[in-house]
Design a protein around this motif. Structure first.
Motif, short mmCIF file in Angstrom:
data_model
loop_
_atom_site.label_atom_id
_atom_site.label_comp_id
_atom_site.label_asym_id
_atom_site.label_seq_id
_atom_site.Cartn_x
_atom_site.Cartn_y
_atom_site.Cartn_z
N LEU A 106 1.05 -1.40 -0.27
CA LEU A 106 -0.15 0.10 -0.20
C LEU A 106 0.84 1.32 0.03
O LEU A 106 1.77 1.64 0.61
N PRO A 107 0.55 2.23 -0.74
CA PRO A 107 1.25 3.39 -0.84
C PRO A 107 1.68 4.09 0.51
O PRO A 107 2.87 4.48 0.51
N HIS A 108 0.95 4.00 1.61
CA HIS A 108 1.48 4.57 2.71
C HIS A 108 1.75 3.76 3.79
O HIS A 108 2.11 3.88 5.00
N GLY A 109 1.98 2.48 3.53
CA GLY A 109 2.46 1.30 4.11
C GLY A 109 1.54 1.13 5.51
O GLY A 109 0.37 1.37 5.37
N ALA A 110 2.16 0.46 6.54
CA ALA A 110 1.40 0.19 7.56
C ALA A 110 1.84 1.00 8.75
O ALA A 110 3.32 1.43 9.02
N PHE A 111 0.97 1.07 9.77
CA PHE A 111 1.42 1.74 11.15
C PHE A 111 0.67 0.56 12.02
O PHE A 111 -0.51 0.30 11.90
N VAL A 112 1.51 0.40 13.45
CA VAL A 112 0.99 -0.57 14.25
C VAL A 112 0.50 0.31 15.43
O VAL A 112 1.30 1.04 16.12
N PHE A 113 -0.77 -0.19 16.15
CA PHE A 113 -1.12 0.59 17.40
C PHE A 113 -1.35 -0.77 18.31
O PHE A 113 -2.38 -1.46 18.04
N THR A 114 -0.54 -0.84 19.35
CA THR A 114 -0.94 -2.08 20.19
C THR A 114 -0.92 -1.75 21.76
O THR A 114 -0.09 -0.69 22.08
N SER A 115 -1.67 -2.49 22.39
CA SER A 115 -1.71 -2.41 23.73
C SER A 115 -0.67 -3.50 24.15
O SER A 115 -0.44 -3.64 25.38
N ASN A 116 -0.18 -4.47 23.37
CA ASN A 116 1.06 -5.38 23.79
C ASN A 116 2.16 -4.49 24.30
O ASN A 116 2.49 -3.69 23.60
N VAL A 117 2.75 -5.07 25.18
CA VAL A 117 4.11 -4.69 25.75
C VAL A 117 5.15 -5.30 25.22
O VAL A 117 6.44 -5.13 25.83
N ASP A 118 4.99 -6.68 24.25
CA ASP A 118 5.80 -7.64 24.10
C ASP A 118 6.87 -7.17 23.18
O ASP A 118 8.01 -8.25 22.79
N GLY A 119 6.81 -6.34 22.31
CA GLY A 119 7.70 -5.88 21.52
C GLY A 119 7.95 -6.89 20.17
O GLY A 119 8.90 -7.21 19.33
N GLN A 120 6.66 -7.54 20.01
CA GLN A 120 7.00 -8.65 18.93
C GLN A 120 6.81 -8.01 17.51
O GLN A 120 7.34 -8.54 16.43
N PHE A 121 6.40 -6.84 17.48
CA PHE A 121 6.08 -6.19 16.08
C PHE A 121 7.55 -5.86 15.57
O PHE A 121 7.83 -6.05 14.41
N GLN A 122 8.37 -5.07 16.35
CA GLN A 122 9.59 -4.83 16.13
C GLN A 122 10.54 -6.19 15.96
O GLN A 122 11.15 -6.36 14.79
N ARG A 123 10.27 -7.46 16.68
CA ARG A 123 10.78 -8.58 16.52
C ARG A 123 10.73 -9.14 14.97
O ARG A 123 11.42 -9.68 14.36
N ALA A 124 9.53 -8.81 14.58
CA ALA A 124 9.05 -9.21 13.26
C ALA A 124 9.37 -8.43 12.08
O ALA A 124 8.88 -8.59 11.00
N GLY A 125 10.18 -7.17 12.40
CA GLY A 125 10.86 -6.44 11.37
C GLY A 125 10.11 -5.26 11.24
O GLY A 125 10.36 -4.54 10.06
N PHE A 126 9.11 -4.91 11.98
CA PHE A 126 8.31 -3.55 11.80
C PHE A 126 9.27 -2.52 12.40
O PHE A 126 9.95 -2.55 13.28
N ARG A 127 9.28 -1.36 11.67
CA ARG A 127 10.10 0.03 12.01
C ARG A 127 9.83 0.23 13.30
O ARG A 127 8.32 0.43 13.69
N ASP A 128 10.58 0.78 14.23
CA ASP A 128 10.09 1.34 15.31
C ASP A 128 9.34 2.59 15.54
O ASP A 128 8.52 2.79 16.27
N THR A 129 9.74 3.25 14.27
CA THR A 129 8.95 4.61 14.15
C THR A 129 7.69 4.39 13.67
O THR A 129 6.94 5.25 13.47
N GLY A 130 7.22 3.00 13.28
CA GLY A 130 5.80 2.94 12.82
C GLY A 130 4.88 2.17 13.76
O GLY A 130 3.92 1.30 13.40
N ILE A 131 5.53 2.32 14.81
CA ILE A 131 4.64 1.52 16.17
C ILE A 131 4.13 2.49 17.22
O ILE A 131 5.17 3.35 17.79
N CYS A 132 3.03 2.39 17.66
CA CYS A 132 2.74 3.00 19.01
C CYS A 132 2.34 2.00 19.94
O CYS A 132 1.24 1.22 19.71
#
Ligand SMILES: NC(=O)c1ccc[n+]([C@@H]2O[C@H](COP(=O)([O-])OP(=O)(O)OC[C@H]3O[C@@H](n4cnc5c(N)ncnc54)[C@H](O)[C@@H]3O)[C@@H](O)[C@H]2O)c1
Ligand SMILES: [Zn+2]
Length: 281
Positions: A106-132
Motif C-alpha cells: 500500500l502507498p502509505h505502508g502500515a502503522f501499528v497501534f498495540t496495547s501489547n508490551v511484548d515488542g513482537q512487531f519490532q521482532r517481526a521487522g516492523f520499524r520502531d518509528t511505525g509503532i505506537c
C-alpha cells in the motif's frame, strides 16, 4: 454453489484492503497467541500461565501494579522478568510477515497501534518509528521512585527466574541516577508513576501517519473487550475495519468485516484472498 461464510468474509476483507492506501494494525494480546504467547483472560488463563501466582491467589491486576513492586519486588520482577525472557525468545508467527507484506503493497505502508508490551512487531521487522505501544514496552525500564524522566533499554538486564516460585533469583534492575529500584516502562493497574514520553512520541507519529493516509483500512487482531484500548482507537479513526478475533469478532457497522478465526489462519486466508480481491475489483 454458495460461498462458505468465512470465505465470503475473507473476500470482503481482501477487497477492503485492495481499496485502501494505508494499513492501520490495532493489536491486542490475541495477536501473540499463535506464536505461543498466553493472553491473560481466555483459554488456559493467567493462572494457567503462572501457577505460582495462582497458588498465592494473585490476579493479573494485583501483580501488574506498582504496589507489587513496592511490596514484593522479587515476585513482581519474577513475573515481568519471566515475560521479558519469554518475549525475547519468541519467534513471531507468519501472520506478522503477512501484515508487513500488505503494508509494503500500500502507498502509505502500515502503522501499528498495540496495547501489547511484548515488542513482537519490532521482532517481526516492523520499524520502531511505525509503532505506537500505547501501554509501553517491557523492553524498556524507568525509575520506580520517579527521580528522573529517563526511559532506558532493558537490553542489559538478564533476569533469572525460578519458575516454581515466580521469584527473581538474580539482581533487580537499578536506576542509574538514584540507585533505587527500576521497573518496566509499562502502564500497570493503579499506576500513577508510568512515564509516558515514549508513547507520546509514538502517538504523535501515528497521528501524522493518519493525516497522510486518505483511505486507511484497520485490521484489528486479538483485541479483548475488558480493556478496549486497541478497539477504541480503530473505531475512533472511522476507517473501515477488519476485526480478527477467535471469540469476540462481532462488528456493528455494515462496512466492517468480522472474522471469528485465529490471527494466523485469518491472515493466511486474507493473503491468499488478496489476489481474489484484486481480480474482482
Ligand atoms: N503480549 C502482551 O504484551 C500482553 C499479554 C497479555 C496482557 N497484556 C496486557 O494486558 C491487557 C490485555 O488486553 P488485551 O485486550 O490485549 O487481551 P485480552 O487477553 O483481554 O484479550 C485477548 C483477545 O484475543 C482473542 N484471541 C485469543 N486467541 C486469539 C487468536 N489466536 N487469534 C485472534 N484472537 C485471539 C480473545 O478472544 C480476546 O478477545 C493489555 O492492556 C496489555 O497491555 C499484554
Ligand atoms: Zn531513580
Amino acid at each position: 454453489m454458495p460461498i462458505p461464510l468465512h470465505q465470503a468474509e475473507v473476500i470482503r476483507a481482501a477487497k477492503l484492503i485492495a481499496a485502501a492506501d494505508g494499513l492501520l494494525i490495532t493489536a491486542g494480546a490475541g495477536m501473540g497467541v499463535d506464536s505461543g504467547l498466553p493472553d491473560f483472560r481466555s483459554g488456559a488463563g493467567f493462572w494457567g500461565a503462572y501457577p505460582a501466582l495462582g497458588q498465592a491467589g494473585l490476579h493479573f491486576e494485583s501483580i501488574a501494579s506498582p504496589q507489587a513492586f513496592e511490596d514484593r519486588p522479587r515476585l513482581a520482577w519474577g513475573f515481568y522478568g519471566h515475560r521479558l525472557n519469554l518475549y525475547r525468545r519468541t519467534i513471531p508467527h507468519d501472520g506478522f510477515r503477512i501484515l508487513r507484506d500488505i503494508g509494503n503493497f500500500l502507498p502509505h505502508g502500515a502503522f501499528v497501534f498495540t496495547s501489547n508490551v511484548d515488542g513482537q512487531f519490532q521482532r517481526a521487522g516492523f520499524r520502531d518509528t511505525g509503532i505506537c505501544e500505547v501501554h509501553g514496552s517491557i523492553h524498556h525500564l524507568q525509575c520506580m521512585n520517579g527521580c528522573a524522566v529517563d526511559i532506558w533499554s532493558a537490553d542489559d538486564f538478564e533476569p533469572i527466574v525460578d519458575e516454581t516460585t515466580c521469584l527473581l533469583t538474580s539482581g533487580v534492575p537499578i536506576c542509574p541516577h538514584c540507585g533505587g529500584l527500576a521497573r518496566p516502562n509499562v502502564l500497570m493497574f493503579g499506576d500513577w508513576g508510568w512515564l509516558p514520553s515514549r508513547e507520546r512520541r509514538q502517538d504523535q507519529a501515528m497521528k501524522t501517519w493518519l493525516e497522510q493516509a486518505e483511505r486507511p483500512v484497520v485490521i484489528e487482531i486479538g483485541a479483548g473487550t475488558a480493556i478496549p484500548t486497541a478497539r477504541m482507537l480503530g473505531q475512533w479513526t472511522g476507517a473501515p475495519m477488519i476485526r480478527i478475533n477467535l471469540r469476540d469478532a462481532q462488528v456493528s457497522r455494515i462496512q466492517d468485516v468480522g472474522l471469528a478465526m485465529g490471527a494466523l489462519d485469518a491472515l493466511t486466508a486474507i493473503s491468499a484472498g488478496l489476489s481474489i480481491g484484486d481480480g474482482q475489483k
